[in-house]
Design a protein around this motif. Structure first.
Motif, mmCIF file in Angstrom:
data_model
loop_
_atom_site.group_PDB
_atom_site.id
_atom_site.type_symbol
_atom_site.label_atom_id
_atom_site.label_comp_id
_atom_site.label_asym_id
_atom_site.label_seq_id
_atom_site.Cartn_x
_atom_site.Cartn_y
_atom_site.Cartn_z
ATOM 1 N N LEU A 155 0.852 -1.181 0.000
ATOM 2 C CA LEU A 155 0.000 0.000 0.000
ATOM 3 C C LEU A 155 0.894 1.240 0.000
ATOM 4 C CD1 LEU A 155 -2.857 1.226 0.163
ATOM 5 C CD2 LEU A 155 -2.666 1.078 2.659
ATOM 6 N N ILE A 156 0.784 2.034 -1.042
ATOM 7 C CA ILE A 156 1.612 3.229 -1.210
ATOM 8 C C ILE A 156 0.905 4.454 -0.649
ATOM 9 C CG2 ILE A 156 2.683 4.768 -2.935
ATOM 10 C CD1 ILE A 156 4.006 2.000 -2.689
ATOM 11 N N SER A 157 -0.392 4.551 -0.949
ATOM 12 C CA SER A 157 -1.141 5.741 -0.582
ATOM 13 C C SER A 157 -2.603 5.369 -0.343
ATOM 14 C CB SER A 157 -1.042 6.763 -1.725
ATOM 15 O OG SER A 157 -1.393 8.032 -1.307
ATOM 16 N N GLU A 158 -3.234 6.122 0.548
ATOM 17 C CA GLU A 158 -4.641 5.897 0.862
ATOM 18 C C GLU A 158 -5.362 7.238 0.874
ATOM 19 O OE1 GLU A 158 -7.305 3.894 4.458
ATOM 20 O OE2 GLU A 158 -5.122 3.950 4.613
ATOM 21 N N ILE A 159 -6.510 7.276 0.235
ATOM 22 C CA ILE A 159 -7.331 8.487 0.190
ATOM 23 C C ILE A 159 -8.666 8.151 0.829
ATOM 24 C CG2 ILE A 159 -8.434 10.180 -1.309
ATOM 25 C CD1 ILE A 159 -6.171 9.315 -3.381
ATOM 26 N N LEU A 168 -5.446 12.404 2.304
ATOM 27 C CA LEU A 168 -4.538 11.601 1.509
ATOM 28 C C LEU A 168 -3.320 11.309 2.373
ATOM 29 C CD1 LEU A 168 -3.412 11.877 -2.112
ATOM 30 C CD2 LEU A 168 -1.674 11.950 -0.346
ATOM 31 N N VAL A 169 -3.011 10.036 2.544
ATOM 32 C CA VAL A 169 -1.826 9.633 3.299
ATOM 33 C C VAL A 169 -0.907 8.909 2.333
ATOM 34 C CG1 VAL A 169 -0.914 8.287 5.224
ATOM 35 C CG2 VAL A 169 -3.152 9.390 5.429
ATOM 36 N N ASN A 170 0.328 9.396 2.206
ATOM 37 C CA ASN A 170 1.327 8.755 1.367
ATOM 38 C C ASN A 170 2.297 8.033 2.291
ATOM 39 O OD1 ASN A 170 3.850 8.344 -0.084
ATOM 40 N ND2 ASN A 170 2.880 9.507 -1.735
ATOM 41 N N TYR A 171 2.180 6.705 2.346
ATOM 42 C CA TYR A 171 3.010 5.896 3.238
ATOM 43 C C TYR A 171 4.450 5.793 2.726
ATOM 44 C CZ TYR A 171 -1.535 4.636 5.108
ATOM 45 O OH TYR A 171 -2.792 4.688 5.647
ATOM 46 N N GLN A 172 4.625 5.871 1.422
ATOM 47 C CA GLN A 172 5.953 5.761 0.822
ATOM 48 C C GLN A 172 6.822 6.971 1.178
ATOM 49 O OE1 GLN A 172 6.823 3.080 -1.148
ATOM 50 N NE2 GLN A 172 8.897 3.844 -1.318
ATOM 51 N N ARG A 173 6.238 8.154 1.152
ATOM 52 C CA ARG A 173 7.002 9.385 1.404
ATOM 53 C C ARG A 173 6.688 10.004 2.772
ATOM 54 N NH1 ARG A 173 9.708 10.612 -3.212
ATOM 55 N NH2 ARG A 173 8.851 9.812 -5.133
ATOM 56 N N ASN A 174 5.847 9.323 3.540
ATOM 57 C CA ASN A 174 5.555 9.709 4.918
ATOM 58 C C ASN A 174 4.984 11.130 5.066
ATOM 59 O OD1 ASN A 174 5.397 9.197 7.669
ATOM 60 N ND2 ASN A 174 7.405 10.088 8.056
ATOM 61 N N TYR A 175 3.891 11.400 4.343
ATOM 62 C CA TYR A 175 3.209 12.674 4.526
ATOM 63 C C TYR A 175 1.705 12.489 4.425
ATOM 64 C CZ TYR A 175 2.655 13.101 -0.579
ATOM 65 O OH TYR A 175 2.327 12.884 -1.891
ATOM 66 N N LYS A 176 0.991 13.509 4.899
ATOM 67 C CA LYS A 176 -0.472 13.500 4.861
ATOM 68 C C LYS A 176 -0.940 14.877 4.415
ATOM 69 C CE LYS A 176 -3.304 13.565 8.642
ATOM 70 N NZ LYS A 176 -4.025 13.009 9.797
ATOM 71 N N ILE A 177 -1.965 14.904 3.568
ATOM 72 C CA ILE A 177 -2.601 16.149 3.152
ATOM 73 C C ILE A 177 -4.089 16.021 3.440
ATOM 74 C CG2 ILE A 177 -3.113 17.751 1.268
ATOM 75 C CD1 ILE A 177 -0.657 16.720 -0.187
ATOM 76 N N ILE A 178 -4.626 17.020 4.124
ATOM 77 C CA ILE A 178 -6.075 17.106 4.328
ATOM 78 C C ILE A 178 -6.590 18.210 3.416
ATOM 79 C CG2 ILE A 178 -7.923 17.614 5.968
ATOM 80 C CD1 ILE A 178 -6.055 16.550 8.182
ATOM 81 N N PHE A 179 -7.527 17.853 2.544
ATOM 82 C CA PHE A 179 -8.136 18.787 1.605
ATOM 83 C C PHE A 179 -9.489 19.229 2.171
ATOM 84 C CE2 PHE A 179 -5.438 16.024 -0.844
ATOM 85 C CZ PHE A 179 -4.952 16.774 -1.889
ATOM 86 N N GLN A 180 -9.694 20.539 2.310
ATOM 87 C CA GLN A 180 -11.001 21.067 2.727
ATOM 88 C C GLN A 180 -11.419 22.129 1.742
ATOM 89 O OE1 GLN A 180 -9.945 21.885 7.032
ATOM 90 N NE2 GLN A 180 -11.947 20.931 7.262
#
Length: 183
Positions: A155-159, A168-180
């Motif tokens: 699993l690379i990324s989960e939205i 959006l969580v990117n497990y490969q690059r270790n970051y998270k973005i919350i879009f509002q």
């Protein structure tokens, strides 16, 4: 003298070849080693879309709030401007239909590549059928209110599409973005 001339010409050819490869436009971004997404034109179904979203970006122990304004049009392409919460422009990105991605950074943030922000926006907003054809080395699975991005079994990324926001969580690059969405 002819040997010197040959060396000079060979040096110039090598110089020109290295310059050409350094400035070559890359049409995709790697989201994992040898796997990623091609930054293609918006889907034809996007006649016109314009929105503003607050992006809460977290990486390790750092967190930043950004404002993104996106204009998508199947006739003119993609225009994206990202600003700080105070309204200071961070970067501008545009992609004309059938053209390359062009970006201009206004703030010198080293680890920020505007193409990755565009790739994340595509993963969140583009239809899954369109995304499937734009991925290389990856597969996307939509189930319930999630999109899962895999490289093989990893699993690379989960939205996650939630009530008022999208994560959006990117497990490969270790970051998270919350879009509002603002509008």
């Amino acid at each position: 003298m002819s040997r010197l001339k040959t060396l000079v010409i060979a040096a110039m050819v090598l110089l020109l070849a290295s310059c050409a490869s350094e400035f070559a436009v890359k049409t995709g971004v790697d989201l994992a080693p040898n796997a990623g997404i091609y930054l293609m034109d918006p889907p034809a179904s996007f006649v016109a879309d314009n929105w503003q979203q607050v992006l809460e970006v977290s990486h390790n122990d750092e967190s930043h709030t950004l404002l993104a304004q996106l204009d998508i049009n199947s006739l003119s392409g993609i225009n994206l401007v990202v600003m700080t919460a105070q309204g200071v422009p961070v970067f501008q990105l545009e992609k004309a239909i059938s053209g390359p991605v062009k970006s201009k950074k206004m703030l010198p943030i080293e680890r920020l590549d505007p193409r990755y922000i565009l790739a994340d926006i595509m993963l969140v907003h583009w239809p899954v059928e369109v995304l499937s054809s734009q991925l290389y080395g990856l597969k996307i699975v939509a189930k319930d209110s999630k999109r899962l991005l895999y490289k093989g079994d990893e699993l690379i990324s989960e939205i996650r599409f939630l009530e008022e926001k999208t994560e959006l969580v990117n497990y490969q690059r270790n970051y998270k973005i919350i879009f509002q969405r603002v509008n």
